[in-house]
Design an enzyme around this catalytic site. Sequence first.
Site, PDB file in Angstrom:
ATOM      1  N   ARG A  53      31.911  49.922  39.549  1.00 54.74           N
ATOM      2  CA  ARG A  53      31.901  48.700  38.785  1.00 54.74           C
ATOM      3  C   ARG A  53      30.587  48.874  37.766  1.00 54.74           C
ATOM      4  O   ARG A  53      29.891  49.757  38.057  1.00 54.74           O
ATOM      5  CB  ARG A  53      31.934  47.643  39.445  1.00 54.74           C
ATOM      6  CG  ARG A  53      31.003  47.559  40.642  1.00 54.74           C
ATOM      7  CD  ARG A  53      30.176  46.452  40.778  1.00 54.74           C
ATOM      8  NE  ARG A  53      29.500  45.656  39.883  1.00 54.74           N
ATOM      9  CZ  ARG A  53      28.355  46.534  39.601  1.00 54.74           C
ATOM     10  NH1 ARG A  53      27.797  47.256  40.252  1.00 54.74           N
ATOM     11  NH2 ARG A  53      27.698  45.702  38.399  1.00 54.74           N
ATOM     12  N   ARG A  90      41.076  48.120  34.049  1.00 56.84           N
ATOM     13  CA  ARG A  90      40.148  46.782  33.716  1.00 56.84           C
ATOM     14  C   ARG A  90      40.221  46.511  32.129  1.00 56.84           C
ATOM     15  O   ARG A  90      39.828  47.523  31.490  1.00 56.84           O
ATOM     16  CB  ARG A  90      38.816  46.874  34.325  1.00 56.84           C
ATOM     17  CG  ARG A  90      39.085  46.884  35.932  1.00 56.84           C
ATOM     18  CD  ARG A  90      37.382  46.811  36.403  1.00 56.84           C
ATOM     19  NE  ARG A  90      36.898  45.515  36.440  1.00 56.84           N
ATOM     20  CZ  ARG A  90      35.486  44.891  36.702  1.00 56.84           C
ATOM     21  NH1 ARG A  90      34.787  46.011  37.204  1.00 56.84           N
ATOM     22  NH2 ARG A  90      35.214  43.702  36.745  1.00 56.84           N
ATOM     23  N   GLN A 203      27.429  40.156  42.991  1.00 62.55           N
ATOM     24  CA  GLN A 203      26.872  41.687  42.543  1.00 62.55           C
ATOM     25  C   GLN A 203      25.190  41.267  42.302  1.00 62.55           C
ATOM     26  O   GLN A 203      24.443  42.335  42.589  1.00 62.55           O
ATOM     27  CB  GLN A 203      27.077  41.800  41.016  1.00 62.55           C
ATOM     28  CG  GLN A 203      28.726  42.551  40.915  1.00 62.55           C
ATOM     29  CD  GLN A 203      29.726  41.447  40.659  1.00 62.55           C
ATOM     30  OE1 GLN A 203      29.499  40.220  40.906  1.00 62.55           O
ATOM     31  NE2 GLN A 203      30.894  41.672  39.941  1.00 62.55           N
ATOM     32  N   ASP A 243      29.046  44.045  29.129  1.00 60.95           N
ATOM     33  CA  ASP A 243      30.391  44.998  29.210  1.00 60.95           C
ATOM     34  C   ASP A 243      30.996  45.239  27.745  1.00 60.95           C
ATOM     35  O   ASP A 243      31.594  46.085  27.692  1.00 60.95           O
ATOM     36  CB  ASP A 243      31.349  44.189  30.137  1.00 60.95           C
ATOM     37  CG  ASP A 243      30.606  44.011  31.462  1.00 60.95           C
ATOM     38  OD1 ASP A 243      29.956  42.976  31.765  1.00 60.95           O
ATOM     39  OD2 ASP A 243      30.953  44.889  32.219  1.00 60.95           O
TER      40      ASP A 243
HETATM   41  C1  LIG Z   1      25.531  47.810  32.877  1.00 58.34           C
HETATM   42  S1  LIG Z   1      27.020  47.073  32.931  1.00 58.34           S
HETATM   43  C2  LIG Z   1      26.918  45.962  34.160  1.00 58.34           C
HETATM   44  C3  LIG Z   1      27.802  44.703  33.908  1.00 58.34           C
HETATM   45  O1  LIG Z   1      29.136  45.052  34.505  1.00 58.34           O
HETATM   46  C4  LIG Z   1      29.240  43.951  35.356  1.00 58.34           C
HETATM   47  O2  LIG Z   1      30.644  43.680  35.720  1.00 58.34           O
HETATM   48  P1  LIG Z   1      31.550  44.178  36.919  1.00 58.34           P
HETATM   49  O3  LIG Z   1      30.696  44.150  38.054  1.00 58.34           O
HETATM   50  O4  LIG Z   1      32.649  43.432  36.964  1.00 58.34           O
HETATM   51  O5  LIG Z   1      31.802  45.539  36.458  1.00 58.34           O
HETATM   52  C5  LIG Z   1      28.823  42.779  34.771  1.00 58.34           C
HETATM   53  O6  LIG Z   1      29.274  41.965  33.655  1.00 58.34           O
HETATM   54  C6  LIG Z   1      27.376  43.441  34.616  1.00 58.34           C
HETATM   55  O7  LIG Z   1      26.443  42.862  33.580  1.00 58.34           O
END
Ligand SMILES: CSC[C@H]1O[C@H](OP(=O)(O)O)[C@H](O)[C@@H]1O
Length: 367
Positions: A53, A90, A203, A243
């Site tokens: 992710r 996604r 996260q 993102d």
């Molecule tokens: C360096 S991109 C990180 C960014 O991605 C995460 O989303 P996800 O965990 O749903 O893929 C989150 O928005 C982070 O800031």
Amino acid sequence: MKVNGKHYRSLWWVESRGELEIIDQRWLPHDFRIEALTTMQDYADAIVEMRVRGAPLIGATAAYGMALAMAQDPSDANMDKSWDFLDRTRPTAINLRWALNRCREALRPVAEGNRADVALKLAHEIADEDVDICHSIGQHGLALIREIAAKKPVGEPVRILTHCNAGWLATVDWGTATSPMYQAFDAGIPLHVWVDETRPRNQGALTSWELGSHGIPHKYIVDNAGGHLMQHGLVDLVIVGTDRTTRRGDVCNKIGTYLKALAAHDNGVPFYVALPSPTIDWTVDDGVAEIPIEERDAFEVTHVQGLNADGKISTVQVSPNGTQGGNPAFDVTPNRLVTGLITERGVCAATPEGLAALFPEMAKVSG
Ligand SMILES: CSC[C@H]1O[C@H](OP(=O)(O)O)[C@H](O)[C@@H]1O
């Protein structure tokens, strides 16, 4: 970065088996599990289920997925079919489509017999570029942190708040928001990081796991604590990832980022976004109106995963039976709330002019 003293990237190619290995992030921070992706379905599942992710990491994974596709069937039809199959995983992080488009544009003119090799080489290039981009973001972010540190009594830590995980786990290495932290810490600048838990997938626990492994002092806090900390002068700087950032500097990031930006703005706390250029969507102006926000399974909100009393990873239901959950996974922070964008080419204002000055070749193309 390092895990128990051993260097890892968040994904790597195993030449002897012709397979991509990833860290399956669903089990962190409590279990470090590595798995191989061997089918196109594995690649799609890894992205959808957030085994991998983070915008840059999703893009790099998709590039290796295209390499597998070309090794299986290098025809135009399969290239387009694989593009669609991976693109559907996604909707929000632009790096996914950026990587798929870059692969397809590079492969289209290549003879079918050479496409597998070209695709794999390009996937390696995208992964290596990400490492360099994130390291450069760290250098530019380090300068910002150094400026703040210089105004504090010697030895007093720079207090940074971050949301979600924009760490090395969200990229191929270094991270985006965390790269300045790692480099400042390694340069001897005292830090303290407030780490938002970041419901519902938490996260922030990944960020805490990363910072803990690097020895950076931090505290894991509830998402709703940031405004209070800023009101009490306990935050010197906010750095988050993204993102998708629009050509005028609107920032799409994990849900809750917008609320942090509002609190930072209200309290005069600098709010910076670590922005690798592949995460800029040059086709979009108004982030709120135009960026698709992923709605993930409500199960992620009604249930939470953690370590039980026996030390086993388990999932429990936190909401009443029958209660419906809502789970928008991202929000958009308007550029007026963003102090600056930390890119691999330097720091700029969150404005069309700021981004065009650093990336003139891209701004020109977008018109
Ligand atoms: C360096 S991109 C990180 C960014 O991605 C995460 O989303 P996800 O965990 O749903 O893929 C989150 O928005 C982070 O800031």
